[in-house]
Design a protein around this motif. Structure first.
Motif, short mmCIF file in Angstrom:
data_model
loop_
_atom_site.label_atom_id
_atom_site.label_comp_id
_atom_site.label_asym_id
_atom_site.label_seq_id
_atom_site.Cartn_x
_atom_site.Cartn_y
_atom_site.Cartn_z
N GLY A 70 32.32 47.39 41.74
CA GLY A 70 33.41 46.45 40.90
C GLY A 70 33.97 45.54 41.74
N GLN A 71 34.61 44.49 40.87
CA GLN A 71 35.34 43.27 41.73
C GLN A 71 36.74 43.84 41.87
OE1 GLN A 71 34.97 39.91 39.58
NE2 GLN A 71 36.14 40.40 37.79
N SER A 72 37.70 43.40 42.51
CA SER A 72 38.99 43.71 42.54
C SER A 72 39.65 42.79 41.56
CB SER A 72 39.88 43.32 43.87
OG SER A 72 39.21 44.09 44.94
N CYS A 73 40.73 43.36 40.63
CA CYS A 73 41.25 42.63 39.65
C CYS A 73 42.21 41.60 40.38
CB CYS A 73 42.44 43.42 39.03
SG CYS A 73 41.51 44.80 38.27
N GLY A 74 42.29 40.47 39.56
CA GLY A 74 43.39 39.25 39.89
C GLY A 74 44.14 39.32 38.69
N ALA A 75 45.36 38.78 38.83
CA ALA A 75 46.28 38.85 37.65
C ALA A 75 45.58 37.90 36.33
CB ALA A 75 47.54 37.90 37.92
N ASN A 76 44.71 37.03 36.48
CA ASN A 76 44.26 36.27 35.42
C ASN A 76 43.12 37.20 34.86
OD1 ASN A 76 42.26 36.17 37.57
ND2 ASN A 76 42.01 33.92 37.01
N PRO B 23 43.73 47.87 43.17
CA PRO B 23 43.81 48.53 44.38
C PRO B 23 44.84 49.55 44.39
CG PRO B 23 45.01 46.43 44.81
CD PRO B 23 44.18 46.62 43.24
N ALA B 24 44.59 50.54 45.33
CA ALA B 24 45.61 51.68 45.51
C ALA B 24 46.92 51.00 46.42
CB ALA B 24 44.99 52.86 46.40
N ALA B 25 47.44 50.04 45.84
CA ALA B 25 48.63 49.45 46.44
C ALA B 25 49.75 49.05 45.32
CB ALA B 25 48.47 48.27 47.20
N LEU B 26 50.93 49.14 45.83
CA LEU B 26 52.07 48.60 44.95
C LEU B 26 51.65 47.24 43.99
CD1 LEU B 26 55.35 49.38 46.73
CD2 LEU B 26 54.42 50.83 44.76
N PRO B 27 51.96 47.09 42.99
CA PRO B 27 51.93 45.72 42.24
C PRO B 27 53.12 44.97 42.99
CG PRO B 27 52.83 47.38 40.82
CD PRO B 27 52.46 48.20 41.87
N THR B 28 52.80 43.58 43.01
CA THR B 28 53.74 42.76 43.48
C THR B 28 54.61 42.49 42.24
OG1 THR B 28 52.15 42.18 45.44
CG2 THR B 28 54.21 40.64 44.72
N VAL B 29 55.85 42.75 42.32
CA VAL B 29 56.88 42.28 41.31
C VAL B 29 58.21 41.48 42.01
CG1 VAL B 29 58.83 43.05 39.33
CG2 VAL B 29 56.49 44.43 39.88
N ASP C 213 64.48 33.15 44.21
CA ASP C 213 64.60 33.38 45.67
C ASP C 213 63.24 34.31 46.07
OD1 ASP C 213 65.42 35.60 44.59
OD2 ASP C 213 67.02 35.98 46.10
N GLY C 214 62.55 34.75 45.02
CA GLY C 214 61.36 35.76 45.05
C GLY C 214 61.73 37.07 45.63
N THR C 215 62.76 37.57 45.41
CA THR C 215 63.23 39.01 45.77
C THR C 215 62.07 39.94 45.38
OG1 THR C 215 65.57 38.57 45.73
CG2 THR C 215 64.85 40.66 45.65
N GLU C 216 61.34 40.73 46.26
CA GLU C 216 60.50 41.56 45.74
C GLU C 216 60.94 43.17 45.49
OE1 GLU C 216 56.59 41.75 47.75
OE2 GLU C 216 56.48 39.40 47.87
N ALA C 217 60.22 43.71 44.53
CA ALA C 217 60.73 45.32 44.46
C ALA C 217 59.89 45.79 45.55
CB ALA C 217 60.33 45.80 43.29
N VAL D 186 54.74 38.90 38.23
CA VAL D 186 53.92 40.13 38.55
C VAL D 186 52.43 39.57 38.95
CG1 VAL D 186 52.92 42.38 37.76
CG2 VAL D 186 54.98 41.54 36.83
N ALA D 187 52.12 40.31 40.06
CA ALA D 187 50.70 40.04 40.74
C ALA D 187 50.21 41.16 41.01
CB ALA D 187 50.76 38.94 42.00
N VAL D 188 48.72 41.12 41.35
CA VAL D 188 47.86 42.28 42.11
C VAL D 188 47.90 41.99 43.56
CG1 VAL D 188 45.92 43.61 41.97
CG2 VAL D 188 46.79 42.34 39.99
N GLY D 189 49.13 42.25 44.26
CA GLY D 189 48.93 42.07 45.76
C GLY D 189 49.55 41.05 46.05
N ASN D 190 50.05 40.60 47.53
CA ASN D 190 50.51 39.34 47.80
C ASN D 190 49.76 38.33 47.78
OD1 ASN D 190 53.29 40.36 47.99
ND2 ASN D 190 52.52 41.49 50.08
N ASP D 191 48.38 38.50 47.83
CA ASP D 191 47.32 37.46 47.97
C ASP D 191 46.80 36.98 46.51
OD1 ASP D 191 47.58 37.31 50.62
OD2 ASP D 191 46.22 38.97 50.95
N ASP D 192 47.19 37.48 45.62
CA ASP D 192 46.92 36.98 44.34
C ASP D 192 47.22 35.53 43.84
OD1 ASP D 192 46.22 36.64 41.45
OD2 ASP D 192 46.91 38.85 41.09
N PRO D 193 46.28 34.58 43.88
CA PRO D 193 46.43 33.23 43.47
C PRO D 193 47.18 32.89 42.24
CG PRO D 193 44.20 33.66 43.28
CD PRO D 193 44.81 34.97 43.63
#
Length: 231
Positions: free
Chosen positions: A100-106, A137-143, A148-152, A193-200
């Motif tokens: 399977g492919q990795s999910c993207g936010a879209n 992925p087995a990683a935190l969602p990017t919120v 200023d883009g404060t991340e959780a 919200v994004a799936v990882g920091n590299d989610d475009p």
């Protein structure tokens, strides 16, 4: 010397000279004949050499045929590519399953709502859009919060597990926007919200008015109750 003897000597000299001249002419003719014969032989040899030369040319034709055979094998490589395209993870029983492919936010239908449990938090839910199967992925969602883009940060010590989204499968993550006891913080009404920091293509979700100060977020879970961000 008497006249008769001189006459006889001259006649003899003329005869010998004629004989020598005839011999020379004969030798010249023979040499010419020999040269012609050799020239003919050379031409024949040349002609014969041309024939073997033509044989390799025919061999070149065979080489071309072999080249075509090679091209045929090259075409077979395309089939190998198709087989490669159909390959996937080996299940151990001689079969392969698609990876399977990795999910993207879209790829995801998102939802966020406020919950009162644990002092109040935001529950994020994610489902794959119709026709899509993808892996969180087995990683935190990017919120992220605010301009200023404060991340959780992480709300759990243990690492999460990857989740395959497809059909009605839903993944949940809980966000505590304020983990401090002091007054103050940023007043906001949406989160990114994004799936990882590299989610475009991150998405913005409306959550109502919240106060943000050192926020945390849980891992993805398949149960909403497991996504409560307890202290």
């Amino acid at each position: 010397m008497s006249g008769n003897r001189r006459k006889a000597f001259l006649v003899s000299a003329v005869l010998v000279g004629g004989a020598l001249l005839m011999t020379a002419c004969q030798d010249t003719d023979e040499a010419a004949d020999t040269g012609a014969s050799q020239g003919s032989s050379s031409a024949g040899a040349s002609g014969d050499a041309a024939t073997p030369s033509g044989s390799p040319a025919a061999g070149t034709g065979k080489g071309s045929g072999k080249g075509s055979g090679t091209a045929g094998k090259g075409s077979g490589a395309t089939g190998g590519t198709e087989d490669g395209a159909g390959s996937g993870a080996d299940t151990g029983n001689g079969k392969r399953e698609p990876v399977g492919q990795s999910c993207g936010a879209n790829d995801i239908s998102w939802n966020a709502r406020s919950e009162t449990q644990a002092g109040g938090y935001i529950l994020i839910s994610a489902k794959a859009k119709p026709g899509i199967t993808c892996i969180l992925p087995a990683a935190l969602p990017t919120v992220a919060f605010g301009s200023d883009g404060t991340e959780a940060g992480p709300a759990e010590q243990a690492a999460g597990k990857q989740i395959t989204l497809s059909g009605n499968t839903t993944a949940y993550a809980g966000v505590n926007p304020k983990t401090t006891n002091a007054d103050g913080g940023k007043e906001l009404d949406s989160i990114v919200v994004a799936v990882g920091n590299d989610d475009p293509e991150p998405v913005s979700l409306k959550v109502g008015t919240i106060t943000v100060d050192k926020p945390v977020v849980t891992n993805w879970h398949t149960s909403a109750t497991d996504a409560v961000p307890f202290d």
